[in-house]
Structures are given as structure tokens and as C-alpha cells.
Design a protein around this motif. Structure first.
Motif, short mmCIF file in Angstrom:
data_model
loop_
_atom_site.label_atom_id
_atom_site.label_comp_id
_atom_site.label_asym_id
_atom_site.label_seq_id
_atom_site.Cartn_x
_atom_site.Cartn_y
_atom_site.Cartn_z
N VAL A 61 -17.20 29.52 67.97
CA VAL A 61 -16.98 29.42 69.41
C VAL A 61 -17.45 30.69 70.10
CG1 VAL A 61 -15.25 29.07 71.21
CG2 VAL A 61 -15.03 27.87 69.03
N SER A 62 -17.07 31.84 69.55
CA SER A 62 -17.49 33.12 70.13
C SER A 62 -19.00 33.28 70.12
CB SER A 62 -16.83 34.28 69.37
OG SER A 62 -15.43 34.19 69.43
N ALA A 63 -19.63 32.82 69.04
CA ALA A 63 -21.08 32.95 68.93
C ALA A 63 -21.80 32.11 69.99
CB ALA A 63 -21.54 32.54 67.53
N VAL A 64 -21.25 30.93 70.27
CA VAL A 64 -21.85 30.08 71.30
C VAL A 64 -21.62 30.67 72.69
CG1 VAL A 64 -21.75 27.81 72.39
CG2 VAL A 64 -21.72 27.99 69.90
N LEU A 65 -20.40 31.17 72.95
CA LEU A 65 -20.07 31.71 74.27
C LEU A 65 -20.81 33.02 74.55
CD1 LEU A 65 -16.20 31.11 74.38
CD2 LEU A 65 -17.99 29.79 75.52
N ARG A 66 -21.23 33.71 73.50
CA ARG A 66 -21.87 35.01 73.70
C ARG A 66 -23.21 34.88 74.43
NH1 ARG A 66 -21.40 36.43 68.99
NH2 ARG A 66 -19.54 37.73 69.19
N LEU A 67 -23.97 33.84 74.15
CA LEU A 67 -25.30 33.71 74.76
C LEU A 67 -25.24 33.57 76.29
CD1 LEU A 67 -27.17 31.48 72.16
CD2 LEU A 67 -27.24 33.95 72.46
N PRO A 68 -24.42 32.67 76.85
CA PRO A 68 -24.35 32.64 78.32
C PRO A 68 -23.79 33.93 78.90
CG PRO A 68 -22.72 31.16 77.34
CD PRO A 68 -23.63 31.57 76.25
N LEU A 69 -22.92 34.64 78.15
CA LEU A 69 -22.42 35.91 78.64
C LEU A 69 -23.56 36.93 78.76
CD1 LEU A 69 -19.89 37.52 79.42
CD2 LEU A 69 -19.68 38.20 77.03
N ILE A 70 -24.43 36.97 77.78
CA ILE A 70 -25.58 37.87 77.85
C ILE A 70 -26.49 37.47 79.01
CG2 ILE A 70 -27.65 38.63 76.63
CD1 ILE A 70 -26.10 38.37 74.02
N GLY A 71 -26.64 36.16 79.20
CA GLY A 71 -27.44 35.70 80.34
C GLY A 71 -26.85 36.17 81.66
N LEU A 72 -25.52 36.14 81.79
CA LEU A 72 -24.88 36.63 83.00
C LEU A 72 -25.11 38.13 83.19
CD1 LEU A 72 -21.47 34.70 82.88
CD2 LEU A 72 -23.32 34.37 84.53
N ILE A 73 -25.07 38.87 82.09
CA ILE A 73 -25.33 40.32 82.17
C ILE A 73 -26.73 40.57 82.71
CG2 ILE A 73 -25.64 42.42 80.81
CD1 ILE A 73 -23.42 41.44 78.97
N ILE A 74 -27.70 39.84 82.19
CA ILE A 74 -29.08 40.02 82.64
C ILE A 74 -29.22 39.69 84.12
CG2 ILE A 74 -31.44 39.18 82.36
CD1 ILE A 74 -30.79 38.72 79.40
N ALA A 117 -22.03 46.38 88.19
CA ALA A 117 -22.35 44.97 87.98
C ALA A 117 -21.82 44.47 86.65
CB ALA A 117 -23.87 44.77 88.05
N LEU A 118 -21.69 45.37 85.67
CA LEU A 118 -21.27 44.95 84.34
C LEU A 118 -19.76 44.94 84.16
CD1 LEU A 118 -23.84 46.92 82.14
CD2 LEU A 118 -23.87 44.50 82.69
N LEU A 119 -19.04 45.61 85.04
CA LEU A 119 -17.60 45.74 84.85
C LEU A 119 -16.86 44.40 84.78
CD1 LEU A 119 -16.83 48.86 87.05
CD2 LEU A 119 -17.10 48.72 84.59
N PRO A 120 -17.26 43.36 85.54
CA PRO A 120 -16.53 42.08 85.40
C PRO A 120 -16.60 41.48 84.01
CG PRO A 120 -17.81 42.10 87.43
CD PRO A 120 -18.22 43.30 86.65
N VAL A 121 -17.63 41.87 83.25
CA VAL A 121 -17.78 41.31 81.91
C VAL A 121 -16.61 41.73 81.02
CG1 VAL A 121 -19.32 41.12 79.91
CG2 VAL A 121 -20.28 41.34 82.21
N PHE A 122 -16.02 42.90 81.31
CA PHE A 122 -14.88 43.35 80.51
C PHE A 122 -13.73 42.35 80.58
CE2 PHE A 122 -17.07 47.40 80.79
CZ PHE A 122 -16.76 48.00 79.58
#
Length: 388
Positions: free
Chosen positions: A17-30, A98-103
Motif C-alpha cells: 500500500v505504501s509503495a503504491v501511495l508513494r508515487l502520487p505523493l512524489i508527483g505532488l511534490i514535483i 511548498a514541501l511542508l504539507p507533505v509532512f
């Protein structure tokens, strides 16, 4: 059916689950950083870290989807997420904002791991990492102090750490209860199967020592009468007695196969295949390894008998394939045909209509910790694989 298998696939290991969720999270960071027009402190380092992180996330997703992973990998991958995010913030200058919400998103993925202590440690580390980034940011840029809102954000992250830890604890408790219920179910099915075996053995013994012996004695008496008084009518009676005796022997064998107890699963399945071919005149391609006497041999034998009976009744097949193999500690039985096929989703409906053969078999197999995979389409044949 497909959606259920997908849920089971991801539920087996939370790291998926974490591995799948990580990709859209990286997309949001970009996206966040690309629309935030600020100067980076170290833009080249930032780009390298983000690129390597994205590529590693894709490779990691492929790895975890291909097979089971050790438990330590679950928390280690999330720890890497926290470290990478802190590193990105440290080299991104004004884009840190911009990155702080990711925390706030990271602790959510931690809760999937069903390990409260590690969840508490990693979620707390996320809050401390957030505070550390702001301290670094304020020290590097004299124009930026440490706003009071930062302490509030850290408080929210601390609350999120407590909440995800509590959620993880609840998931662990519920998982333990589910496992306990599954164990009770497994024991009940095991006891039911053992009771069925004992009852079948007693019934087989009764039929063999009672009606069958009486029938054979009657046939011998009839043979003596036929020798003294030949009569076509007596020949027909003898043929009927012979057919009935053969049917009784077959029933006795089905109820309590001696070959299974004495020689093991492989010879017993070979005998089932021989009987199937003689009764149905359908060729069977048998690929049977010697699997000895596995603990699940009784259930596997029942599965082979039930599946072959279904082929005989419903498939209208011209060729049948039966496989029996040992893979590590597991025994795998496969029965396939080129017949009419069916929609696997109808198995549940068949139970409601009173046809419980295949569904009952599936419940017994899954209750003992095994799996029964059904691959079939109307007009395209059927393959059923039982693993115990």
C-alpha cells in the motif's frame, strides 16, 4: 472476484500500500515545487535527490509487488521517505514552504504497518523533521524567523502521530481477533473433515462387510443354479448383480479409498484419473509428481474427486489435464479442461440456489489456510488450482 483478489493481494503486506501511495505523493511534490516560483539554494542537488527518489520508488513498487518482503522493510521504507523529504527541504530554499504539507501525509502511510511502536517512532520523527527543517530554514535566511504557526503545525503533527499510533494499535487488535476467528474456523473445519472421514470409513466398512458380501454370495448361488439350469433370464439377473456389486465397490472406494491411506496421494489421484477415463471416455493428461503423504492429502483427494466430477457433469470437455506437484511445503493440485467454461462470479449465486459443491470445497480449502484459484470464461474452458 477480481476486485476481491486485488484487495487480498494488497492486504497481505502493508508495504505494498505504501509503495503504491508513494508515487502520487512524489508527483505532488514535483507539482508543488514546479509552481512555487522561488530560488533554490542547491537546485542541482535538489533535482538529483528528487530524480533518484522517483526512480527508486518505481523500482521499489515493482519489487514489492513481485513477492513477499521482510517485515523490517515496511518501516525502513517509510524512514527513507522522512529522510528524503527532510533532505529535499534542506536544499530547496524558499521551496521548503511548498514541501511542508507533505509532512502531514507521511504518518498516514505509516499506520498501514500494524506496528504501533514503530508507527509512533516514525510519526514522531516526522514531526521533529518538520521542526528541524523550519529551524534550518530560519537560520539560513536571516529574513525568515521561526513563526509561531510552526509550533502549532508541530502540535498537529504530534497529534497525528498519536492518532496514527492509536489507529495502528486498533488495526493490530482487530487483526489478532480476525486471526483467532480464522483459527477457530480452521479447527472446526478440520474436526468436521475428520468426522466425515470417520463416518465415511464406518459406512464403507458396513457396505463392504454387509450388502456387498450378501450380493456376492447371492451371485455365487446364482452361478450354481445357472450351471444346473441354463436360462437367459438367469444370465440377465447375474449381469444385474455384477453391475450392482461393481457399483457398491466403487462407492466403498469413494467413501474410504484404501489406496490413499496405504500408498499416498499420488496413486490415489492416479486411480481417480483411471476411473474418470473409463467412465467418461475422455482422455486425461496426467502430470503427477510423487508427493507422498501430505497432511492435507484427504482434502486434496476430495478436491480432485469433486473437480473431476464437475468436469464429467458440466464441462462437455474433450481433453482434461490433471497436475499434482510439490512446491516447498505446499502441494498444488490443478484440474483443467477445454469444455464449456463458466463465469466464476456465479459460484456465490450457486450457493443461494442450493448448488454448494464447488463453493463448499472452496470454503473448506480456504478455512484450512489454502487457496483455490478459478480461471474460467464461458466457452473457454476452466482451470482450477488448489494449493494447500
Amino acid at each position: 472476484m477480481a476486485s476481491s483478489r486485488l484487495v487480498d493481494f494488497f492486504a497481505t503486506q502493508p508495504v505494498r500500500v505504501s509503495a503504491v501511495l508513494r508515487l502520487p505523493l512524489i508527483g505532488l511534490i514535483i507539482v508543488l515545487v514546479s509552481v512555487w516560483e522561488v530560488d533554490h539554494w542547491l537546485p542541482a542537488v535538489y533535482a538529483v535527490i528528487l530524480s533518484v527518489y522517483a526512480a527508486a520508488a518505481v523500482v521499489w513498487l515493482v519489487v514489492v509487488l513481485r513477492g513477499p518482503m521482510p517485515r523490517w522493510v515496511e518501516w525502513a521504507s517509510t524512514a527513507v521517505d522522512v529522510l528524503v523529504l527532510v533532505a529535499l527541504c534542506a536544499v530547496s530554499g524558499g521551496a521548503t514552504a511548498a514541501l511542508l504539507p507533505v509532512f502531514f501525509l507521511l504518518p498516514i502511510s505509516i499506520a498501514f504497518q500494524d506496528r504501533p511502536i514503530l508507527t509512533a517512532l516514525l510519526a514522531s520523527g516526522t514531526a521533529l523533521g518538520y521542526l528541524g527543517v523550519w529551524i534550518l530554514y530560519s537560520k539560513r535566511d536571516d529574513r525568515v524567523g521561526l513563526p509561531n504557526i510552526v509550533y502549532m503545525h508541530v502540535g498537529f503533527l504530534a497529534w497525528l502521530a498519536v492518532a496514527t499510533t492509536a489507529l495502528s494499535f486498533v488495526l493490530v487488535r482487530r487483526s489478532a481477533r480476525v486471526q483467532a476467528l480464522l483459527e477457530v474456523r480452521r479447527r472446526l473445519v478440520s474436526e468436521s473433515t475428520r468426522a466425515d472421514d470417520l463416518r465415511n470409513a464406518e459406512l464403507a466398512e458396513h457396505l463392504h462387510d454387509g450388502p456387498l458380501q450378501t450380493l456376492l454370495a447371492a451371485r455365487l448361488d446364482l452361478d450354481e443354479i445357472r450351471e444346473r439350469n441354463p436360462d437367459p433370464a438367469l444370465d440377465r439377473v447375474r449381469a444385474a448383480l455384477q453391475e450392482t456389486a461393481t457399483g457398491l465397490r466403487s462407492t466403498v472406494t469413494a467413501l474410504h479409498p484404501q489406496v490413499l491411506a496405504q500408498l499416498g496421494l499420488t496413486p490415489a489421484v492416479q486411480e481417480l484419473v483411471r476411473q474418470f477415463e473409463s467412465r467418461n471416455h475422455i482422455p486425461v493428461v496426467a502430470d503427477l509428481d510423487d508427493v507422498g503423504h501430505p497432511p492435507s492429502q484427504s482434502l486434496l483427494y476430495r478436491a480432485a474427486r469433486e473437480l473431476l466430477a464437475n468436469v464429467s457433469k458440466h464441462a462437455k470437455a474433450t481433453t482434461v489435464t490433471v497436475g499434482l506437484h510439490r512446491k516447498g511445503e505446499r502441494t498444488v493440485l490443478t484440474v483443467a479442461d477445454d469444455g464449456a467454461g463458466f463465469d466464476p462470479s456465479t459460484v456465490a449465486r450457486s450457493v443461494a440456489e442450493g448448488h454448494i459443491g464447488l463453493a463448499s470445497l472452496q470454503v473448506r480449502i480456504e478455512a484450512t489456510g489454502g487457496t483455490m484459484a478459478i480461471s474460467s470464461k464461458p466457452g473457454a474452458g476452466t482451470q482450477i488450482t488448489v494449493t494447500l
